[in-house]
Write a protein that holds these residues in place. Structure first.
Motif, short mmCIF file in Angstrom:
data_model
loop_
_atom_site.label_atom_id
_atom_site.label_comp_id
_atom_site.label_asym_id
_atom_site.label_seq_id
_atom_site.Cartn_x
_atom_site.Cartn_y
_atom_site.Cartn_z
N THR A 266 0.59 -1.08 0.27
CA THR A 266 0.07 -0.10 0.03
C THR A 266 0.65 1.28 -0.13
O THR A 266 2.15 1.49 0.32
CB THR A 266 -0.98 -0.09 1.82
N PRO A 267 0.39 2.01 -0.36
CA PRO A 267 1.14 3.39 -0.03
C PRO A 267 1.30 3.91 1.11
O PRO A 267 2.95 4.83 1.06
CB PRO A 267 0.41 4.92 -1.24
N GLU A 268 0.41 3.55 1.79
CA GLU A 268 0.74 4.62 3.61
C GLU A 268 0.79 2.91 4.30
O GLU A 268 0.35 1.38 4.22
CB GLU A 268 -0.74 5.06 3.41
N ARG A 269 1.15 3.24 5.26
CA ARG A 269 1.12 1.63 6.75
C ARG A 269 -0.34 2.27 6.64
O ARG A 269 -0.98 2.91 6.88
CB ARG A 269 1.88 2.49 7.56
N LEU A 270 -0.76 0.65 7.93
CA LEU A 270 -2.03 0.28 7.89
C LEU A 270 -2.18 0.70 9.09
O LEU A 270 -1.43 0.03 10.56
CB LEU A 270 -2.17 -0.87 7.41
N PRO B 197 0.76 -1.42 12.17
CA PRO B 197 1.71 -0.09 11.88
C PRO B 197 3.15 0.31 11.65
O PRO B 197 3.29 0.73 10.97
CB PRO B 197 0.61 0.92 13.01
N PRO C 23 6.25 -1.76 7.77
CA PRO C 23 6.62 -0.61 6.56
C PRO C 23 5.68 -1.95 5.33
O PRO C 23 5.79 -3.05 4.57
CB PRO C 23 8.07 -1.44 6.36
N THR C 24 5.48 -0.01 4.35
CA THR C 24 5.38 0.01 3.23
C THR C 24 6.39 -1.18 2.36
O THR C 24 7.89 -0.98 2.83
CB THR C 24 4.94 1.06 3.11
N GLU D 97 8.52 1.98 1.35
CA GLU D 97 9.47 2.25 2.40
C GLU D 97 11.12 0.94 2.39
O GLU D 97 12.28 0.70 2.55
CB GLU D 97 9.47 1.93 3.66
N ILE E 106 2.01 -2.19 -5.64
CA ILE E 106 1.55 -1.64 -5.08
C ILE E 106 0.00 -2.93 -5.22
O ILE E 106 -0.38 -2.89 -6.59
CB ILE E 106 1.12 0.00 -5.28
#
Length: 319
Positions: free
Chosen positions: A221-225, A229, A232-233, A236, A243
């Motif tokens: 994913t583009p951002e952490r969930l 948390p 890392p994505t 990262e 994605i």
């Protein structure tokens, strides 16, 4: 000529009245997968909420088979009157046209996209006893010993299989794909150490991550969930283009009146904002959708283009 003009003028308000009265009888949501799966678990609470919002019974009908094509075909050939809907997924709405030698419907023209329901992010997980602590270490191990690492999926042509091939294409790592009949047996073998890794849907593997049965290396994913948390994505972790997620959405037969499609999209969007539906889905690891039919149509088009490239390059075929 005068008679035809008069009849046409009478038909227009009659049609408008019929559309304005929608819905005036029960609706049907076809789930093209067996009961108990993620699509089914999504459809049933949604149907309850839509029944309240629309003032008519909403029945869920499971019509599984051929990777979702059987149920999807039934909807594609249904009357475009707003009373039959498809709770489709990445397969019947996008990927299957590239996975099957022949299709019973034309994916590009058969449906009126209505609303994105959820997107379930993919997470790269490994057996807890394996030594890799990062995606970089996993890829390095796969390159050092080509085809020695075994990655499980829910079957040939599944979104989990496509994710594995995408990882291989973008990382240059040689990994052996091991197809199972469903994700559950693959997870069982991952936990027991029979296979090394999976790229699974977060709602499916989240309990094992939390219990320590598997180790999560990265989320696609583009951002952490917020559910995990500390993971890392993929960006990262050094693989920014990886994605990928499995998504579900509602669609109607093509030529369903735009007014009806828009009204259903609004009802779905409102339902997804409620804690009982959207909140619960988010807790389980799904990214809640919603939005307009136009946005969902654009989303499907982008997904289709991306999936076609991966599937054709890997020569993936469905079972």
């Amino acid at each position: 000529m005068l008679r035809r003009t008069l009849l046409a003028s009478l038909a227009i308000p009659a049609l408008a009245h019929a559309q304005g009265a929608w819905p005036s009888r029960p609706l049907r949501i076809v789930v093209p997968f067996p009961p108990g799966g993620l699509a089914d678990l999504l459809a049933r609470p949604l149907a309850v909420r839509l029944q309240t919002a629309l003032g008519q019974p909403v029945v869920v009908e499971n019509r599984p088979g051929a990777g979702g094509n059987i149920g999807a075909d039934a909807v594609a050939k249904a009357a475009p009157d707003g009373y039959t809907w498809l709770l489709g997924s990445i397969g019947p709405l996008a990927a299957n046209q590239f996975l099957f030698a022949s299709m019973p419907y034309d994916t590009r023209t058969a449906f009126a996209p209505t609303a994105l329901l959820v997107n379930t992010p993919k997470v790269i997980v490994v057996n807890k006893d394996r030594p890799w602590r990062s995606l970089g270490e996993l890829i390095a191990a796969a390159k050092a010993a080509p085809d020695s690492l075994r990655a499980g999926s829910a079957g040939n042509g599944s979104s989990l299989h496509i994710a594995i091939e995408l990882l291989k294409q973008q990382s240059g790592a040689a990994i052996t794909h091991v197809p199972y009949r469903g994700a559950a047996p693959a997870v069982t073998d991952l936990v027991s150490g029979q296979i090394d890794l999976m790229i699974d849907n977060l709602p499916n593997i989240l309990p094992q991550i939390r219990e320590g049965g598997v180790r999560a290396l990265a989320v696609a994913t583009p951002e952490r969930l917020p559910q995990i948390p500390n993971v890392p994505t993929t960006a990262e972790a050094g693989l920014p283009s990886f994605i990928f997620g499995t998504w579900f959405g509602l669609a109607a037969p093509a030529r369903t009146p735009a007014e009806i499609v828009s009204r259903m999209a609004s009802a779905v969007d409102a339902a997804l904002r409620e804690p009982e539906i959207g909140g619960r889905l988010a807790e389980q690891g799904a990214v809640v959708g919603g939005g307009t039919p136009e946005a969902f149509a654009s989303f499907i088009a982008a997904q289709t283009a991306s999936l076609e490239g991966v599937i054709r390059a890997a020569k993936i075929r469905a079972d």
